[in-house]
Design a protein around this motif. Structure first.
Motif, PDB file in Angstrom:
ATOM      1  N   GLN A 131       6.814 -12.274  -5.426  1.00 33.57           N
ATOM      2  CA  GLN A 131       6.255 -12.026  -4.079  1.00 33.57           C
ATOM      3  C   GLN A 131       7.154 -12.653  -3.011  1.00 33.57           C
ATOM      4  OE1 GLN A 131       2.216 -13.451  -4.616  1.00 33.57           O
ATOM      5  NE2 GLN A 131       1.449 -11.356  -4.758  1.00 33.57           N
ATOM      6  N   GLN A 176      -2.764  -2.918  -7.955  1.00 30.57           N
ATOM      7  CA  GLN A 176      -2.944  -4.130  -7.151  1.00 30.57           C
ATOM      8  C   GLN A 176      -1.685  -4.423  -6.331  1.00 30.57           C
ATOM      9  OE1 GLN A 176      -4.343  -7.193  -9.885  1.00 30.57           O
ATOM     10  NE2 GLN A 176      -6.452  -6.477  -9.681  1.00 30.57           N
ATOM     11  N   PHE A 177      -0.531  -4.272  -6.943  1.00 30.85           N
ATOM     12  CA  PHE A 177       0.708  -4.531  -6.194  1.00 30.85           C
ATOM     13  C   PHE A 177       0.912  -3.470  -5.101  1.00 30.85           C
ATOM     14  CE2 PHE A 177       2.582  -6.777 -10.171  1.00 30.85           C
ATOM     15  CZ  PHE A 177       1.983  -7.973  -9.800  1.00 30.85           C
ATOM     16  N   GLN A 179      -1.291  -2.270  -3.292  1.00 29.63           N
ATOM     17  CA  GLN A 179      -2.133  -2.632  -2.140  1.00 29.63           C
ATOM     18  C   GLN A 179      -1.413  -3.599  -1.207  1.00 29.63           C
ATOM     19  OE1 GLN A 179      -5.352  -1.300  -1.600  1.00 29.63           O
ATOM     20  NE2 GLN A 179      -4.510  -0.013  -3.216  1.00 29.63           N
ATOM     21  N   ASN A 180      -0.334  -4.177  -1.682  1.00 35.61           N
ATOM     22  CA  ASN A 180       0.417  -5.161  -0.890  1.00 35.61           C
ATOM     23  C   ASN A 180       1.866  -4.684  -0.756  1.00 35.61           C
ATOM     24  OD1 ASN A 180      -1.626  -7.545  -0.771  1.00 35.61           O
ATOM     25  ND2 ASN A 180      -1.634  -6.829  -2.890  1.00 35.61           N
ATOM     26  N   GLU A 182       4.121  -4.895   1.326  1.00 30.67           N
ATOM     27  CA  GLU A 182       5.192  -5.749   1.873  1.00 30.67           C
ATOM     28  C   GLU A 182       5.981  -6.410   0.746  1.00 30.67           C
ATOM     29  OE1 GLU A 182       2.023  -6.360   1.935  1.00 30.67           O
ATOM     30  OE2 GLU A 182       1.558  -8.496   1.778  1.00 30.67           O
ATOM     31  N   HIS A 183       5.315  -6.588  -0.409  1.00 30.28           N
ATOM     32  CA  HIS A 183       6.023  -7.058  -1.601  1.00 30.28           C
ATOM     33  C   HIS A 183       6.391  -5.824  -2.415  1.00 30.28           C
ATOM     34  CE1 HIS A 183       3.171 -10.585  -0.948  1.00 30.28           C
ATOM     35  NE2 HIS A 183       4.343 -10.956  -0.497  1.00 30.28           N
TER      36      HIS A 183
END
Ligand SMILES: NC(=O)c1ccc[n+]([C@@H]2O[C@H](COP(=O)([O-])OP(=O)(O)OC[C@H]3O[C@@H](n4cnc5c(N)ncnc54)[C@H](OP(=O)(O)O)[C@@H]3O)[C@@H](O)[C@H]2O)c1
Length: 272
Positions: A131, A176-177, A179-180, A182-183
């Protein structure tokens, strides 16, 4: 021509079979490989073959789950430019519950720990590093599964179950990743058909002269093509047929099913 999308790979399960061959091909492509396995002599041969400007080695038993975070800490200290982790290690045991004397509960535990729990523990241990390091570049977790996660083979029932569990984990962390965003953490699954490796060696009930399946070099060549094309799922030959028939739709539904829950029950899950 496409090239392998990452520069430094931690390859867990690099001392034989698919991992060994993959490590060789990645080094040939100029990728720095940090090879991991328990057999020190194999790691020493790999280092002697390529030299420390191209590879590094770490002897580690991934079934020592409580050491996963210390292992990750040491790896990222030594390799802060790591951008890909291939979780390829695996074990397989033959057993028959209709002949209970063939079932060794120690092997059941070992298979679940090596093929599933250790993969989860290592993923957990490396997520904070990825991350922190994926804001400006893509990084990847890659996992090795099998067509037996979809159509279990009765003689390796617990192995089939361990890989089915790993597949469910892969589908979920991928969402799950996502959903984020930016990472930029990619989650790649390599679905393996029967391949000629040491996986089946020495198993009780397995004919030592029987070594079926695809030659490992051929398998790895086809796999590298898929990885270089940045496929999310690299399924080869018979494994692709099984994947397309049983898993592809399942994979497509995980994200939308979660979106429906979020829409209709917005407060169901409330991590900060
Ligand atoms: N060959 C097939 O037909 C086939 C089919 C479907 C899926 N797969 C999957 O492909 C992956 C690679 O297997 P393979 O066929 O190449 O078999 P392999 O030649 O037996 O290689 C297994 C690798 O896993 C490592 N490993 C096992 N337990 C470990 C532990 N506790 N800690 C660290 N490393 C460990 C071994 O290293 P050390 O022994 O040195 O620790 C070795 O490098 C596995 O996940 C397997 O389930 C294989």
């Amino acid at each position: 021509m496409a090239s392998f999308p990452y520069n430094k790979v931690l390859l867990i399960g690099a001392t034989s079979g698919i991992g060994w061959e993959l490590a060789q091909k990645l080094v040939q492509r100029g990728v720095f490989v940090v090879a991991v396995g328990r057999r020190q002599t194999r790691l020493d041969s790999f280092l002697a073959q390529h030299g420390d400007s191209k590879v590094a080695t770490i002897a580690f038993d991934i079934s020592e789950i409580d050491k996963a975070h210390l292992f990750a800490h040491n790896v990222v200290q030594q390799h802060p430019d790591l951008d890909c982790i291939i979780l390829n290690a695996g074990v397989q045991y033959v057993m028959d519950f209709s002949k209970p004397h063939t079932v060794d509960m120690g092997n059941i535990q070992k298979e679940i720990t090596t093929n599933y729990t250790s993969m989860v523990a290592l993923t957990h241990a490396f997520v904070p590093f990825f991350q922190a390091n994926s804001l400006n570049k893509e990084v990847a977790f890659m996992y090795t599964t099998t067509s037996l996660m979809s159509v279990p083979y009765p003689m390796v029932l617990n192995y089939s179950a361990s890989k089915a569990a790993l597949h469910a984990f892969i589908l979920c962390i991928r969402e799950q990743f996502k959903q984020n965003p930016e990472h930029r953490i990619n989650v790649v699954e390599i679905v393996v058909p029967l391949v000629q490796t040491e996986l089946h060696d020495g198993q009780p009930g397995w004919d030592p002269n029987f070594n079926p399946g695809m030659p490992v070099e051929q398998f790895v060549n086809e796999t590298i093509n898929g990885l270089e094309a940045k496929e999310e799922t690299v399924a080869i030959r018979q494994a692709k047929q099984v994947f397309d028939e049983f898993e592809a739709e399942k994979g497509r539904r995980v994200g939308p099913a979660w979106a429906i829950i979020k829409k209709n029950m917005g407060k169901a899950h409330t991590f900060g």
